[in-house]
Enzyme design. Structure first.
Site, PDB file in Angstrom:
ATOM      1  N   SER A  41       0.804  -1.223   0.000  1.00 13.41           N
ATOM      2  CA  SER A  41       0.000   0.000   0.000  1.00 13.41           C
ATOM      3  C   SER A  41       0.836   1.271   0.000  1.00 13.41           C
ATOM      4  CB  SER A  41      -0.922   0.008   1.222  1.00 13.41           C
ATOM      5  OG  SER A  41      -0.188  -0.213   2.420  1.00 13.41           O
ATOM      6  N   HIS A 248      -0.870   5.757   6.749  1.00 16.31           N
ATOM      7  CA  HIS A 248      -0.277   5.697   5.415  1.00 16.31           C
ATOM      8  C   HIS A 248       0.051   7.113   4.949  1.00 16.31           C
ATOM      9  CE1 HIS A 248      -2.014   1.640   5.382  1.00 16.31           C
ATOM     10  NE2 HIS A 248      -1.190   1.372   4.370  1.00 16.31           N
TER      11      HIS A 248
END
Length: 266
Positions: A41, A248
């Site tokens: 990711s 993230h």
């Protein structure tokens, strides 16, 4: 004076010709790049928004560093197989198909999910300090004992599929600035432990990358002060919705952190 001027003009013409040839060579080299992006990711761009329709649950973002580099440099070929949640086995089983003997450049982030990044973060956010420290210790143990062999398999397979490619492996940033500006949230004990896990993971990756003859790019310095609780513009999502985008890099983290790191490695 006239002969001297003639020499000067002739010299200038030669220099201009050489400059034109060098520029043309550089342009031709850039045009010949065949770039393939692999990984998890952090490479697909989860957390950065603007996901491509074809990527589905892999959530590949046009704000991710692979897409940003592609847009800036216009390689002759570009393929992106990076996928949210990917582990080393996923790279081996479903991502290497975009590589072949004509591939000249490869990027990848991998290893965080193998070491249990998501479950460790969940424990640290929801449970006690001691539970967090235990989860981090287990992640570190996995990273030092089991992950090296898995990384070796991935790097060997990449070389086998694209033997002439320059491979850039990027690491993971610290998530937190400690002590930082956050008034609420998890304790500094947990934040330090999570950052320590990133250090162990990056050290393991860097050693396996060196052994494979690839290039490792450390992003921790670039993200300094831009972490959660940092004094600069935040480049990482804290707990957010959708939940999978938590912890993230956001679009600024991809463009300000990962893109320069990858560009330096290229």
């Amino acid at each position: 004076m006239r002969p001297a001027r003639a020499v000067s003009v002739a010299t200038m013409a030669i220099l201009l010709s050489l400059s034109t040839l060098v520029a043309a060579a550089g342009s031709a080299s850039a045009a010949g790049v065949r770039y393939a992006a692999l990984g998890d990711s952090y490479s697909s761009g989860v957390g950065a928004g603007s996901y491509t329709g074809e990527s589905g649950s892999c959530k590949r973002s046009t704000n991710s560093y692979p897409y940003l580099w592609k847009t800036a440099h216009a390689p002759s070929a570009f393929a992106d197989a990076a996928c949210s949640g990917a582990k080393t086995g996923d790279v081996l089983n479903s991502q290497l198909g975009i590589l072949d003997s004509s591939t000249t450049l490869v990027s990848i982030t991998i290893g965080g999910n193998d070491a249990g990044f998501a479950s460790t973060m969940q424990t640290c956010v929801l449970d006690s300090d001691s539970a967090c420290l235990n989860a981090v210790a287990a992640a570190k143990q996995y990273a030092t004992s089991t992950l090296p062999g898995l990384l070796d398999q991935v790097y060997s397979a990449i070389h086998g599929k694209a033997p002439g490619a320059h491979v850039v492996v990027l690491g993971y940033p610290h998530l937190y600035k400690v002590p930082g500006s956050c008034i609420f949230g998890i304790s500094d004990t947990k934040r330090n432990a999570i950052n320590g896990a990133a250090d162990v993971l990056d050290d393991v990756i860097a050693k396996r990358v060196a052994n494979a003859g690839f290039t490792f790019e450390d992003v921790r310095g670039l993200f300094a002060s831009h972490e959660i609780c940092g004094s600069g513009t935040r480049w990482l999502n804290s707990t957010t919705l959708p939940i999978d985008e938590s912890y993230h890099p956001n679009a600024a983290g991809q463009s300000g952190g990962y893109l320069p790191a990858f560009s330096a490695g290229v």
